[in-house]
Design a protein around this motif. Structure first.
Motif, PDB file in Angstrom:
ATOM      1  N   ARG A  13       0.841  -1.198   0.000  1.00 24.13           N
ATOM      2  CA  ARG A  13       0.000   0.000   0.000  1.00 24.13           C
ATOM      3  C   ARG A  13       0.882   1.255   0.000  1.00 24.13           C
ATOM      4  N   LEU A  73      -6.736  -0.175   3.594  1.00 27.23           N
ATOM      5  CA  LEU A  73      -6.813   1.218   4.044  1.00 27.23           C
ATOM      6  C   LEU A  73      -8.095   1.845   3.495  1.00 27.23           C
ATOM      7  N   PHE A  99      -8.578   6.321   8.345  1.00 19.62           N
ATOM      8  CA  PHE A  99      -7.758   7.457   8.806  1.00 19.62           C
ATOM      9  C   PHE A  99      -8.384   8.791   8.446  1.00 19.62           C
ATOM     10  N   GLU A 141      -3.822  10.985  10.640  1.00 19.93           N
ATOM     11  CA  GLU A 141      -2.823  11.352   9.632  1.00 19.93           C
ATOM     12  C   GLU A 141      -2.116  12.640  10.055  1.00 19.93           C
ATOM     13  N   ASP A 142      -0.833  12.693   9.820  1.00 22.01           N
ATOM     14  CA  ASP A 142       0.019  13.837  10.198  1.00 22.01           C
ATOM     15  C   ASP A 142       0.032  14.069  11.711  1.00 22.01           C
ATOM     16  N   PRO A 169       0.943   8.256  12.845  1.00 31.47           N
ATOM     17  CA  PRO A 169       1.852   8.440  11.710  1.00 31.47           C
ATOM     18  C   PRO A 169       2.612   9.766  11.769  1.00 31.47           C
ATOM     19  N   HIS A 204       7.830   8.174   8.270  1.00 32.57           N
ATOM     20  CA  HIS A 204       8.384   8.387   6.927  1.00 32.57           C
ATOM     21  C   HIS A 204       9.806   8.918   7.053  1.00 32.57           C
TER      22      HIS A 204
END
Ligand code: KIV
Ligand code: ZN
Length: 512
Positions: A13, A73, A99, A141-142, A169, A204
């Motif tokens: 993914r 996802l 998410f 997210e973020d 994340p 990341h």
């Protein structure tokens, strides 16, 4: 007993989101099977709503694997959640991963939602996902750029709504290891119900910190790491599976944690992902790079030969390499050279060793790295030559645009001349099929390389082939103005070496 850290693989993914890394369904299924062999806990098989191909891949993977949880996802949107639920229906163990972004910049500019609306949407989505499956993961997210107090509100609410894993994340790779670890600790202290769920980290690599950040998250209480094979993923990529897994294994003393990954499958997984995506791993990449277990400096080589642990913190066999690939170069001494020959099965001394060492020095002058395969070739050229058990007398090839080409060869064996004709899918294939028929067995060809020795259409063609016989590889070279002639010579040379080797007493060391 150390803590178990779950490995959530997202190669199919997030990994597929790397530029140029898209994969088709059968390639994804093949990778999923390898991930099962690795024994990952969760496979994120795709993003069901994003394309028909993704949907089908998730479905196929749901049939193909038995042990791992198969996950899709989806955004915090009803139709996304329905597609995810549909795609994973056949999986024995299934998860929906939903998410929504929680950072001020994403909420304001991307979602155009006020924080309370984001919180409400997150809760509704988790409840909706829960109506399809028991196992629901929720990601902010973020999170790395979100207000920690807002994260606490959202996470407390989604856990109440039924989320079984909460994922943090660092979407843009902005966090530093201490900062990220402290964020996990803060959430552990402030989110209600957090002890009853899994805490996941998803990092990341924009600052090259993805592995360090994930490990820091683990130190502060996370028990799931999201990662990819070879670290592929959006932009600079994700935490690489092989790095976190080996860090937790080699430094179990430090982390007091373990995974259930079968580390011997790591190299196979890395190579498979490389060949499917065409995205080469950099040579100096930790664990799976071509140089990860190579030693160039003479002092290092000498040390490793005396005691491997002098310059190696893990054994190459732990990650599925058959042996260390010791790289020799122009700085390598005679001791390192003969030591490496010994490990390859060649025990040379006296004149033989001198001759081989001289040749090695001249190769090392032209070529920065001399690898095991080069050593095989040096020994083969300098020390051993095989007699021409089968000798090429002549050949002709008939090839046309319609129908299959055929080749007729005349060979001499043991004083007798023999002739045979076979067809093949191409001219070279027809020649090789004829030789196979004449020696009475199919030969396992592993490499066929044509090099032009000089420029122009009248160039001398040089062909190198490698054939496999059980554990052994035999190399043959042939040069001629006609590339078909060069191909026939190269193949016969390798075949003669193989047959000669088989006929020698087992005490005699092998050669290429
Ligand atoms: O990087 C990220 O935030 C993601 C989420 C969708 C988990 O990949
Ligand atoms: Zn991501």
């Amino acid at each position: 007993m150390t803590r178990h850290i779950k490995i959530f693989d997202t190669t199919l993914r997030d990994g597929e989101q790397s530029p140029g890394c898209s994969m088709n369904t059968s390639e994804k299924v093949e990778i999923a099977k390898q991930l099962e062999a690795l024994n990952v806990d969760i496979i994120e098989a795709g993003f069901a709503i994003s394309s028909k191909g993704d949907f089908e891949s998730i479905q196929e993977i749901s049939y193909a694997v038995k042990q791992p949880i198969v996950c899709s996802l989806c955004r915090a949107v009803k139709k996304d959640i329905e597609a995810a639920a549909d795609a994973i229906r056949a999986a024995r163990n299934k998860r929906i991963h939903t998410f929504i972004a929680t950072s001020p910049i994403h909420m304001k500019h991307k979602l155009k939602m006020i924080p309370d609306k984001v919180l409400e949407t997150a809760v509704e989505s988790v409840k909706y996902a829960k109506s399809f499956v028991e196992d629901v993961e929720f990601s902010c997210e973020d999170a790395g750029r979100s207000e920690p107090t807002f994260l606490v509100r959202v996470l407390t609410a989604v856990i109440k709504a039924g989320a079984t894993t909460i994922n943090i994340p660092d979407t843009v790779g902005y966090q530093t290891p201490d900062e990220f670890g402290i964020l996990i600790a803060y959430l552990k202290d402030h989110v209600e119900g957090i002890d009853a769920v899994d805490i996941s980290v998803h990092c990341h690599d924009d600052l090259g910190l993805a592995t360090a950040n994930a490990l820091s998250g683990v130190l502060y209480g996370a028990n799931q790491i999201e990662c990819t094979i070879n670290g592929i993923g959006e932009r600079a990529g994700n935490t690489s599976l092989e790095e976190v897994v080996m860090a937790l294994k080699v430094r179990e003393d430090q982390y007091q944690c373990h995974t259930t990954i079968n580390t011997k499958e790591i190299m196979a997984a890395s190579r498979l992902v490389t060949s499917v995506t065409g995205s080469e791993v950099q040579a100096n990449k930790a664990i799976v790079g071509a140089n990860a277990f190579a030693h160039e400096a003479g002092i290092h080589q000498d040390g490793v030969l005396k005691q491997r642990e002098t310059y190696e913190i893990m054994d190459a066999t732990m990650v599925g390499l058959s042996k260390n690939k010791l790289v020799l170069g122009k700085h390598s001494g005679r001791h390192a050279f003969s030591g490496q020959l010994n490990t390859l099965g060649y025990h040379l001394s006296g004149d033989d060793l001198n001759k081989a060492f001289e040749r090695f020095k001249s190769v090392a002058d032209q070529k920065k790295e001399v690898l095991d395969d080069d050593l095989h070739a040096i020994v083969s050229d300098e020390i051993y030559t095989a007699p021409e058990i089968y000798k090429l007398i002549s050949f002709s090839v008939h090839s046309q645009s319609t129908g299959q080409p055929n080749a007729t060869l005349v060979l001499e064996n043991d004083g007798e001349t023999m002739t045979h004709t076979s067809e093949g899918v191409g001219a070279v294939n027809a020649i090789y099929a004829t030789i196979d028929a004449m020696i009475g067995e199919p030969v396992n060809l592993v490499d066929y390389i044509v090099h032009s020795v000089t420029g122009g259409t009248d160039a001398l063609g040089k062909v190198t082939v490698r054939i496999r016989d059980g554990e052994r590889l035999f190399k043959g070279n042939g040069s001629a103005l006609d590339v078909l002639m060069a191909s026939a010579k190269a193949y016969l040379e390798a075949v003669n070496k193989m047959l000669y080797f088989r006929s020698r007493p087992s005490s005699v060391k092998p050669y290429l």
